[in-house]
Design a protein around this motif. Structure first.
Motif, mmCIF file in Angstrom:
data_model
loop_
_atom_site.group_PDB
_atom_site.id
_atom_site.type_symbol
_atom_site.label_atom_id
_atom_site.label_comp_id
_atom_site.label_asym_id
_atom_site.label_seq_id
_atom_site.Cartn_x
_atom_site.Cartn_y
_atom_site.Cartn_z
ATOM 1 N N ASP A 80 81.450 -29.501 -38.411
ATOM 2 C CA ASP A 80 80.865 -30.316 -39.320
ATOM 3 C C ASP A 80 81.241 -31.995 -38.570
ATOM 4 O O ASP A 80 82.477 -31.998 -38.487
ATOM 5 C CB ASP A 80 81.477 -30.130 -40.582
ATOM 6 C CG ASP A 80 81.031 -31.307 -41.546
ATOM 7 O OD1 ASP A 80 80.683 -32.370 -41.104
ATOM 8 O OD2 ASP A 80 81.248 -31.097 -42.749
ATOM 9 N N LYS A 104 89.397 -26.640 -40.756
ATOM 10 C CA LYS A 104 88.130 -25.883 -41.231
ATOM 11 C C LYS A 104 86.924 -26.565 -40.860
ATOM 12 O O LYS A 104 85.838 -25.726 -41.102
ATOM 13 C CB LYS A 104 88.283 -25.966 -42.993
ATOM 14 C CG LYS A 104 89.190 -24.890 -43.070
ATOM 15 C CD LYS A 104 89.084 -24.647 -44.682
ATOM 16 C CE LYS A 104 89.949 -23.524 -45.092
ATOM 17 N NZ LYS A 104 90.203 -23.293 -46.665
ATOM 18 N N ASP A 105 86.676 -27.616 -40.217
ATOM 19 C CA ASP A 105 85.360 -28.302 -39.959
ATOM 20 C C ASP A 105 84.960 -27.860 -38.551
ATOM 21 O O ASP A 105 84.021 -28.494 -37.969
ATOM 22 C CB ASP A 105 85.283 -29.708 -40.428
ATOM 23 C CG ASP A 105 86.485 -30.562 -39.663
ATOM 24 O OD1 ASP A 105 87.281 -30.213 -39.013
ATOM 25 O OD2 ASP A 105 86.423 -31.786 -40.102
ATOM 26 N N VAL A 120 84.940 -24.177 -36.358
ATOM 27 C CA VAL A 120 85.113 -22.867 -36.310
ATOM 28 C C VAL A 120 84.435 -22.359 -35.016
ATOM 29 O O VAL A 120 83.287 -22.388 -35.092
ATOM 30 C CB VAL A 120 84.622 -22.141 -37.549
ATOM 31 C CG1 VAL A 120 84.588 -20.708 -37.596
ATOM 32 C CG2 VAL A 120 85.030 -22.864 -38.796
ATOM 33 N N GLN A 148 82.545 -19.357 -33.167
ATOM 34 C CA GLN A 148 81.682 -18.219 -33.588
ATOM 35 C C GLN A 148 81.851 -17.127 -32.736
ATOM 36 O O GLN A 148 81.728 -16.122 -33.273
ATOM 37 C CB GLN A 148 80.359 -18.642 -33.766
ATOM 38 C CG GLN A 148 80.099 -20.027 -34.613
ATOM 39 C CD GLN A 148 80.194 -19.719 -36.205
ATOM 40 O OE1 GLN A 148 79.476 -18.623 -36.541
ATOM 41 N NE2 GLN A 148 81.325 -20.469 -36.934
ATOM 42 N N ARG A 164 79.183 -13.710 -43.850
ATOM 43 C CA ARG A 164 79.130 -13.463 -42.356
ATOM 44 C C ARG A 164 80.581 -13.555 -41.898
ATOM 45 O O ARG A 164 81.613 -13.560 -42.169
ATOM 46 C CB ARG A 164 78.204 -14.640 -41.614
ATOM 47 C CG ARG A 164 78.863 -15.983 -41.668
ATOM 48 C CD ARG A 164 77.762 -17.122 -41.471
ATOM 49 N NE ARG A 164 77.177 -16.883 -40.260
ATOM 50 C CZ ARG A 164 77.457 -17.362 -39.148
ATOM 51 N NH1 ARG A 164 78.863 -17.795 -38.956
ATOM 52 N NH2 ARG A 164 76.678 -17.241 -38.029
ATOM 53 N N GLU A 165 80.584 -13.033 -40.316
ATOM 54 C CA GLU A 165 81.855 -12.913 -39.735
ATOM 55 C C GLU A 165 82.630 -14.354 -39.735
ATOM 56 O O GLU A 165 83.846 -14.210 -40.093
ATOM 57 C CB GLU A 165 81.754 -12.469 -38.433
ATOM 58 C CG GLU A 165 82.979 -11.542 -37.592
ATOM 59 C CD GLU A 165 82.957 -10.982 -36.358
ATOM 60 O OE1 GLU A 165 81.548 -11.063 -35.987
ATOM 61 O OE2 GLU A 165 83.914 -10.522 -36.192
ATOM 62 N N PHE A 166 82.180 -15.063 -39.304
ATOM 63 C CA PHE A 166 82.845 -16.396 -39.285
ATOM 64 C C PHE A 166 82.019 -17.410 -40.000
ATOM 65 O O PHE A 166 80.877 -17.487 -40.452
ATOM 66 C CB PHE A 166 82.756 -17.181 -37.564
ATOM 67 C CG PHE A 166 83.513 -16.244 -37.025
ATOM 68 C CD1 PHE A 166 84.997 -16.308 -36.755
ATOM 69 C CD2 PHE A 166 82.959 -15.183 -36.029
ATOM 70 C CE1 PHE A 166 85.623 -15.618 -35.862
ATOM 71 C CE2 PHE A 166 83.518 -14.520 -35.117
ATOM 72 C CZ PHE A 166 85.124 -14.533 -34.911
ATOM 73 N N LEU A 167 83.068 -18.315 -40.672
ATOM 74 C CA LEU A 167 82.691 -19.504 -41.532
ATOM 75 C C LEU A 167 81.763 -20.494 -40.661
ATOM 76 O O LEU A 167 81.862 -20.503 -39.495
ATOM 77 C CB LEU A 167 83.839 -20.118 -42.117
ATOM 78 C CG LEU A 167 83.499 -21.532 -42.889
ATOM 79 C CD1 LEU A 167 82.775 -21.112 -44.251
ATOM 80 C CD2 LEU A 167 85.015 -22.047 -43.139
ATOM 81 N N LEU A 168 80.561 -20.906 -41.560
ATOM 82 C CA LEU A 168 79.804 -22.267 -40.828
ATOM 83 C C LEU A 168 80.409 -23.420 -41.417
ATOM 84 O O LEU A 168 80.462 -23.396 -42.694
ATOM 85 C CB LEU A 168 78.549 -22.003 -40.970
ATOM 86 C CG LEU A 168 77.761 -20.896 -40.145
ATOM 87 C CD1 LEU A 168 76.039 -20.842 -40.563
ATOM 88 C CD2 LEU A 168 77.728 -21.262 -38.922
ATOM 89 N N PRO A 169 81.144 -24.432 -40.575
ATOM 90 C CA PRO A 169 81.665 -25.456 -41.379
ATOM 91 C C PRO A 169 80.710 -26.277 -42.176
ATOM 92 O O PRO A 169 81.205 -26.892 -43.163
ATOM 93 C CB PRO A 169 82.237 -26.200 -39.995
ATOM 94 C CG PRO A 169 82.203 -25.333 -38.952
ATOM 95 C CD PRO A 169 81.266 -24.247 -39.105
ATOM 96 N N ARG A 196 80.954 -25.056 -45.636
ATOM 97 C CA ARG A 196 81.943 -24.564 -46.565
ATOM 98 C C ARG A 196 82.200 -25.188 -47.995
ATOM 99 O O ARG A 196 83.091 -24.694 -48.601
ATOM 100 C CB ARG A 196 83.271 -25.130 -45.497
ATOM 101 C CG ARG A 196 83.524 -26.257 -45.313
ATOM 102 C CD ARG A 196 84.608 -26.687 -44.238
ATOM 103 N NE ARG A 196 85.061 -28.029 -44.391
ATOM 104 C CZ ARG A 196 84.366 -29.110 -43.802
ATOM 105 N NH1 ARG A 196 83.121 -29.213 -43.584
ATOM 106 N NH2 ARG A 196 84.758 -30.559 -43.991
#
Lengths: 246, 246
Positions: free
Chosen positions: A11, A85-86, A88, A90, B117-122, B125
């Motif tokens: 993000d 957290k912004d 990640v 993949q 899904r496996e990984f968070l998309l920022p 969030r």
């Protein structure tokens, strides 16, 4: 030694873009710092796309070399524990040592997202450019069609960075309507500085009736170093993915 | 004097919910303050839904009484000039003086959004609850179907607030899959304290295989003051709209 490829989502709201610069926090810098701590080696990643300040990514790509014994695919999990957290990761995987994310041939996909309704929806404000006047998306698609193919995009870039050639190929440029959302989805073999944001700004002007679609082929035929349209704001832009060719 | 109805969208991320409370910033308080300045009258709005801390809204509803000569439909525009970007009035209109947004019969629609899904998309969030284990959405829909209709939802509320009756009617509860997104869309004539978040937490447990769908009708038949599932996190929840019946 092995080379690791990371696919990175972020993000961009709080970052001054990808590339390291003094007195500003960038995505590249944050990842370098945490990778260096995790692997206990001096790590400097090489990114594929140096996204601008405020631009988001679902799948930017970077590589780095390491002596670590952590399995390549586990690096994503370990690094995510340390990242804010912004940002990640993949995926992480090993690639040949001569793989370079900037020089290897690739196809990049960007989306420019517009919220087109009378009033802004606050939950969409961070990732969409808000346009309250009704856009004529048929005209936008008509203009977009002229841009598909190999062209000299000199009028669709900012002059800040000099490049040898301003010829690029756009594989597809779709104007997708989803309710109040207008998404400009563009795929190409490479993009000049600010090119996607200038395409977005130009198509928005077409959608608002400020410019006729027929102006686009004229600009492409006689490209001058004069921008055809304004940069649309950074926060509407997302780098969706980068596919590398064999 | 006239009564004005506002339809209000907000990003709940930074707010301690709707309702005014000491030592915390709430949506109600911010709107009261700016309306009071705009109209130069002491305004106290009455909200329809007192959303929790962190919950978002596309269309919450509030009313207030005023002597202003500003046309009712223009108040939205004038007020938006003064509000922060995470609160946007979507419309303003005059309603009968006896219209009360809490006591008037209504149908409320909420969405609980999950990123699966496996990984968070920022970039998702802030408005989605992230679940990395694969959800069985067929089982979730099977469980959801038991909840539709008039039931005693005593086991689906927090006991913090006492109400006369815990019987409510759910008109529809759909488990919608859109790629990596799982959206729980629920419509009902009213919801108990934390009811939508407990329904979401329960359906997520079903989707994870922690609970069987067949447990739901048993709980509904002999409801106890024991929560059937956990509260799903607030930031996944959005109040979509409120329709008032004639």
């Amino acid at each position: 030694m092995k080379r690791i490829k990371l696919v990175i989502a972020y993000d961009g709201t709080k970052y001054c873009g990808w590339q390291i610069q003094p007195n500003a926090i960038t995505v590249e810098e944050v990842i370098n710092k945490q990778l260096t701590k995790l692997l206990d080696e001096d790590i400097e990643i090489i990114g594929s796309s140096r996204t601008d300040s405020g631009v988001h990514a679902l799948g930017n790509v970077a590589v780095f070399d390491t002596e670590t014994r952590i399995p390549a695919d586990k690096i994503a999990y370990a690094l995510n524990q340390r990242l804010p957290k912004d940002i990640v990761i993949q995926s992480s995987c090993e690639v040949p040592l001569d793989f370079h994310p900037r020089y290897h041939k690739s196809c990049k996909t960007y989306e420019y997202k517009i919220l087109n309704r009378e009033f802004l929806l606050p939950t969409m404000r961070l990732y969409h450019h808000f346009v309250y006047k009704k856009l004529d998306t048929d005209k936008m698609q008509e203009a977009a069609n002229y841009l598909v193919g190999e062209h000299d995009f000199k009028s669709f870039c900012s002059t800040k960075i000099q490049v040898k050639s301003t010829v690029r190929t756009i594989y597809s440029l779709d104007v997708i309507c989803k309710g109040d959302e207008v998404i400009l989805r563009v795929r190409g073999n490479g993009f000049l500085y600010n090119m996607v944001r200038i395409i977005a700004g130009t198509l928005i002007n077409v959608g608002l009736g400020i410019m006729e679609p027929s102006k686009i082929p004229k600009v492409l035929e006689s490209p001058e170093r004069v921008k055809v349209g304004p940069n649309a704001p950074a926060h509407g832009l997302t780098l969706v993915n980068i596919e590398f060719k064999e």
